[in-house]
Enzyme design. Structure first.
Site, PDB file in Angstrom:
ATOM      1  N   LYS A 119      11.523  39.991   0.954  1.00  0.00           N
ATOM      2  CA  LYS A 119      10.374  40.655   1.568  1.00  0.00           C
ATOM      3  C   LYS A 119      10.545  40.833   3.071  1.00  0.00           C
ATOM      4  CE  LYS A 119       7.227  37.676   0.264  1.00  0.00           C
ATOM      5  NZ  LYS A 119       8.074  36.741  -0.511  1.00  0.00           N
ATOM      6  N   ASN A 142       2.704  38.749   6.372  1.00  0.00           N
ATOM      7  CA  ASN A 142       3.250  37.433   6.060  1.00  0.00           C
ATOM      8  C   ASN A 142       4.452  37.111   6.931  1.00  0.00           C
ATOM      9  OD1 ASN A 142       3.109  35.079   4.314  1.00  0.00           O
ATOM     10  ND2 ASN A 142       5.000  35.793   3.367  1.00  0.00           N
ATOM     11  N   HIS A 187       6.292  29.047  -6.672  1.00  0.00           N
ATOM     12  CA  HIS A 187       4.872  28.678  -6.563  1.00  0.00           C
ATOM     13  C   HIS A 187       4.254  28.354  -7.924  1.00  0.00           C
ATOM     14  CE1 HIS A 187       5.295  30.052  -2.488  1.00  0.00           C
ATOM     15  NE2 HIS A 187       5.489  31.292  -2.848  1.00  0.00           N
TER      16      HIS A 187
END
Length: 445
Positions: A119, A142, A187
């Protein structure tokens, strides 16, 4: 501001950079708001920057504040499944994040990137493409700047990296284009399995004019999406690869754009990242000339497969961010070298099993340098490994033996804590020594 009609009491959960950006943004709105902040840390970061007019509850939850709110703005680090937020949601209180506030305020085009890996690279690369085209661009989310802080700069284009956490509380973000790069397990302590995690990321496509997915990872393809779609991958379709005169090219609809050998970024995964960035650049109106200049110049974020020195055709690459096996595997797969790979591995292995590297290394012309506390765990992966105490010793030997066409790659697959405070300090040490040692290569040849 659209979407805040009737809102008088706002509770911001979580301080730090994001929370402060939310408070600052809300204070600048024309409508008067009663703003309170809750942070369960006893000494929240940024507490000293909070205006006196904003009340703070630290070290615990304050349910009276939550249940009296008209809107809750939750930090990405706070899961919606947190019992206190569940109770507030059941009471009918709207819960949003900073990206949703950004979505309701932004008036200029936005493109956005999500995925399990890559990303930051794609976000930064699209930003560099925009700069090459002379566009006043804001890059954040982010990565880097908080999205709300960028609004004050009145950019003409915004490029956002968005995590699954941020997307959970985002519902109205309209995008010129959105890309979902890839999916791998991460996650899992927050999500009920891989599909739940993926669905959070799929929210990036909800109001996108163009959805970009990865043909080589079809879990990224949106379902029940009725807008325009395109894709990137390692075949020749859409944003893909073709061969011209025995040379591989990035291509759009089978029309060559740029030879992959000219991409400054290292590694096969960055060829895929370059294709994804090119798709977003086209959607944002960035010409191929500018995009190619950025691809030729941009050598990556610090510590992520970053080319830091190149002398007499020996490349020194800093991938200190590779603190686990998956990151090192990504760096190694698809490496295209005319010479030998001098690979530096080791450090604090965190109890990991590194045996999966053996098959990848077997297909490379590699000299393995094993260093640090857990370096010995790598020694059985190849024939004739070199075991040393420190990264610096490994680099000294590599500088003495490297030849034209070789690469010296720090991709340690381990944390740094046995010898460095963090991976950034390790990477900085590699960069400094690489720039000293590269000149020894000239004497060795």
């Amino acid at each position: 501001m659209k979407g805040l009609d009737g809102v008088k009491n706002v509770v911001v959960i979580g301080l730090g950079m994001t929370g402060l950006s939310v408070v600052k943004h809300l204070l600048c709105l024309p409508q008067p708001l009663d703003i309170k902040v809750i942070d369960t840390r006893s000494t929240p970061p940024g507490q000293d920057q909070l205006p006196e007019s904003v009340a703070l509850c630290s070290g615990q939850w304050n349910m009276d504040w939550l249940l009296a709110a008209d809107m809750i703005v939750a930090s990405p680090g706070i899961a919606l499944a947190t019992p206190e937020l569940v109770q507030a949601a059941e009471a009918g209180i709207e819960i949003v994040g900073d990206i949703e506030l950004f979505a309701r305020a932004v008036t200029k085009p936005v493109v956005a990137i999500t995925g399990s890996n890559g990303k930051s690279t794609v976000t930064s690369l699209v930003g560099e493409m925009a700069k090459e085209a002379g566009i006043n661009v804001g890059v954040g989310g982010n990565i880097g700047f908080a999205a709300l802080d960028m609004l004050a700069q009145d950019h003409d284009l915004y490029v956002l990296e968005l995590s699954s956490f941020q997307l959970e509380t985002t519902s109205s973000l309209k995008l010129k284009a959105a890309v979902y790069l890839n999916l791998s397990e991460d996650h899992m302590d927050r999500y009920n399995g891989l599909e739940d995690y993926s669905q959070a990321k799929m929210r990036i496509f909800c109001h996108a004019e163009l959805a970009v997915f990865n043909r080589d990872d079809l879990a990224t393809r949106p379902v029940d999406f009725y807008g325009a779609m395109t894709s990137f991958g390692f075949d020749s379709e859409a944003y893909g690869l073709i061969t011209v005169n025995d040379e591989e090219y990035l291509a759009v609809d089978q029309q060559p754009v740029m030879a992959t050998s000219q991409i400054a970024l290292v590694g096969r995964h960055n060829v895929a990242n370059s294709l994804a960035a090119l798709a977003l650049a086209d959607a944002a109106g960035i010409g191929h000339d500018a995009a190619c200049r950025a691809l030729q110049r941009y050598n990556g974020l610090a510590h992520r497969c970053q080319l830091v020195a190149n002398y007499q055709d020996v490349r020194w690459v800093n991938d200190s961010k590779a603190t686990n096996l998956a990151s090192t595997l990504a760096a190694l797969k698809g490496l295209n070298l005319s010479g030998k790979l001098h690979l530096l591995v080791g450090g604090d292995g965190k109890g990991a099993d590194f045996s999966e590297l053996k098959l990848v290394l077997a297909n490379l012309n590699v000299q393995l340098y094993c260093y640090g506390r857990d370096g010995h765990h790598f020694a059985s992966l190849v024939e004739a490994p070199l075991s040393v105490e420190t990264m610096e010793q490994a680099m000294q030997i590599a500088a003495d033996t490297a030849q034209a066409g070789d690469m010296v790659l720090l991709s340690p697959a381990c944390a740094s804590f046995d010898q460095y405070p963090n991976f950034m300090a390790r990477g900085d040490a590699f960069v400094a020594l690489a720039n000293e040692l590269q000149y020894k290569v000239a004497g060795a040849n």
